[in-house]
Write an enzyme that holds these catalytic residues in place. Structure first.
Site, PDB file in Angstrom:
ATOM      1  N   GLY A 185       9.099   0.026   6.153  1.00  0.00           N
ATOM      2  CA  GLY A 185       9.489  -1.343   5.831  1.00  0.00           C
ATOM      3  C   GLY A 185       9.705  -1.537   4.340  1.00  0.00           C
ATOM      4  O   GLY A 185       9.545  -0.613   3.533  1.00  0.00           O
ATOM      5  N   ILE A 187       8.173  -2.771   1.726  1.00  0.00           N
ATOM      6  CA  ILE A 187       7.199  -2.514   0.666  1.00  0.00           C
ATOM      7  C   ILE A 187       6.363  -1.266   0.924  1.00  0.00           C
ATOM      8  O   ILE A 187       5.357  -1.041   0.256  1.00  0.00           O
ATOM      9  CB  ILE A 187       6.273  -3.728   0.454  1.00  0.00           C
ATOM     10  N   LYS A 188       6.775  -0.442   1.877  1.00  0.00           N
ATOM     11  CA  LYS A 188       6.025   0.775   2.146  1.00  0.00           C
ATOM     12  C   LYS A 188       6.300   1.826   1.057  1.00  0.00           C
ATOM     13  O   LYS A 188       7.236   1.718   0.266  1.00  0.00           O
ATOM     14  CB  LYS A 188       6.388   1.325   3.518  1.00  0.00           C
ATOM     15  N   ASN A 189       5.462   2.875   1.061  1.00  0.00           N
ATOM     16  CA  ASN A 189       5.589   3.909   0.030  1.00  0.00           C
ATOM     17  C   ASN A 189       6.937   4.612   0.089  1.00  0.00           C
ATOM     18  O   ASN A 189       7.428   5.110  -0.920  1.00  0.00           O
ATOM     19  CB  ASN A 189       4.465   4.932   0.179  1.00  0.00           C
ATOM     20  N   LEU A 190       7.515   4.681   1.262  1.00  0.00           N
ATOM     21  CA  LEU A 190       8.890   5.130   1.447  1.00  0.00           C
ATOM     22  C   LEU A 190       9.582   4.067   2.287  1.00  0.00           C
ATOM     23  O   LEU A 190       9.090   3.722   3.365  1.00  0.00           O
ATOM     24  CB  LEU A 190       8.947   6.488   2.144  1.00  0.00           C
TER      25      LEU A 190
END
Length: 377
Positions: A185, A187-190
């Protein structure tokens, strides 16, 4: 990389782009196939290669990954799924979407994650699956309980929405034998903008997830191009990841080593800056093995501190209000003392790759002042 005029500590989380994502999306658009295409398949291949696993199946979101994983594990009505209350409500909604019931369990208050013992104490005759949530990026492998769970036919489905790139010991999340679900999503790390991935346990499970994500159609897109009909073998959903989203993910994956190093560095900066403060406990994410997704503290003065920091324009947040206290899930309420205490005390500090060490100093200085105002030091 885009920049913003406002201080980065005003945001709790924020996407981070490296600059190649726009060109990757333009190239996907120029290819003329905006939905599922060879770009999506390349993203699947690259994720599988990164993890060192045989296969990975892309879907539209982390919630879609959990939903299809539960279906692929044959979880349905009349069955029970063990899950921590301390998670985003999407985890619970995926369980309800397959018609199963929820058995909430407590967490270790130092990690906000489940333990082998908490899981096994909750197992009943109707337990069909366990969903450990890899909170904040910390890996939870349940290796101490895995053999008994396997013997009882109970599936382990990892909610690894926070934990892409994290490790359990030397093993990457997604490679320890569980059916694993990632979220990509905003704001995820990827990030893919929006997307998810299922890491199946077998070729048969991979085939099942692929059919489920395309309305139950048994033939692949390439196969359908050369035949005059197709077969719908069963229930399915429209969960295919678009080429546009996959293109973003591919560009992000090229820089993931930098992402991981930056997030670990920022977490270490927070840890050192928070150490002198009384009245707060930093939630342990096992940063030597995790790629941190959150930086969280526990304080008995949470509500006062939250209000004061927000009034100063600092983007603190709460991840998450316990689900067993939510009205929609009241039917499965049971006392969970550790989760309830954490729910009253947990506070997420601004944590994203736009932060500077100066931003972190601003946050921690303001936090110290807020704690003094609240009587915390």
């Amino acid at each position: 990389m885009t920049t913003t005029a406002r201080p980065d500590h005003t945001r709790n989380a924020s996407p981070y782009l490296y600059g190649q994502e726009t060109a990757a999306v333009a190239q996907a658009l120029q290819g003329g196939q905006y939905g599922h295409s060879h770009v999506t398949e390349e993203f699947e291949h690259r994720i599988a290669e990164f993890l060192g696993v045989p296969d990975a199946v892309a879907v539209t979101s982390g919630t879609a990954a959990l939903h299809t994983a539960l279906l692929a594990a044959d979880v349905g009505p009349g069955m029970e799924v063990i899950v921590p209350s301390m998670t985003f409500c999407a985890t619970i909604q995926a369980i309800l979407a397959v018609g199963a019931t929820v058995r909430f369990i407590d967490v270790d208050p130092t990690t906000l994650c489940v333990t082998d013992q908490l899981v096994m104490d909750a197992v009943t005759d109707t337990t069909a699956a366990v969903i450990p949530v890899l909170f904040g990026g910390r890996a939870v492998d349940l290796l101490g309980a895995r053999q008994e769970l396997n013997q009882r036919g109970i599936a382990v489905i990892e909610d690894a929405a926070h934990a892409f790139g994290s490790r359990s010991g030397q093993h990457l999340v997604g490679t320890t034998g569980a059916l694993t679900c990632f979220s990509f999503g905003p704001i995820k790390n990827l990030t893919c903008g929006q997307g998810g991935m299922v890491i199946p346990r077998s070729p048969e499970e991979a085939d099942t997830v692929r059919r489920l994500r395309l309305l139950g159609v048994q033939e692949s897109q390439g196969e359908r191009a050369n035949i005059t009909t197709y077969r719908v073998g069963g229930f399915g959903l429209r969960y295919q990841l678009s080429a546009i989203n996959a293109a973003i993910g591919l560009a992000q994956l090229d820089h993931f080593a930098t992402t991981a190093d930056t997030r670990r560095h920022l977490w270490h900066v927070y840890r050192d800056a928070l150490a002198p403060l009384d009245g707060v406990v930093l939630v342990d994410v096992d940063v030597d093995h995790a790629v941190p997704h959150l930086c969280q503290i526990l304080t008995p003065h949470r509500d006062q501190v939250f209000a004061e920091l927000r009034a100063q324009g600092i983007g603190v947040g709460v991840h998450y209000p316990p689900n067993h206290l939510q009205p929609a899930f009241a039917a499965w309420h049971r006392p969970l003392p550790a989760t309830e205490q954490v729910g009253r005390e947990v506070l997420s500090l601004p944590f994203h790759q736009h932060l500077t060490e100066k931003d972190i100093d601003t946050v921690v200085t303001a936090l110290g002042q807020a704690l003094k105002s609240a009587g915390g030091s």
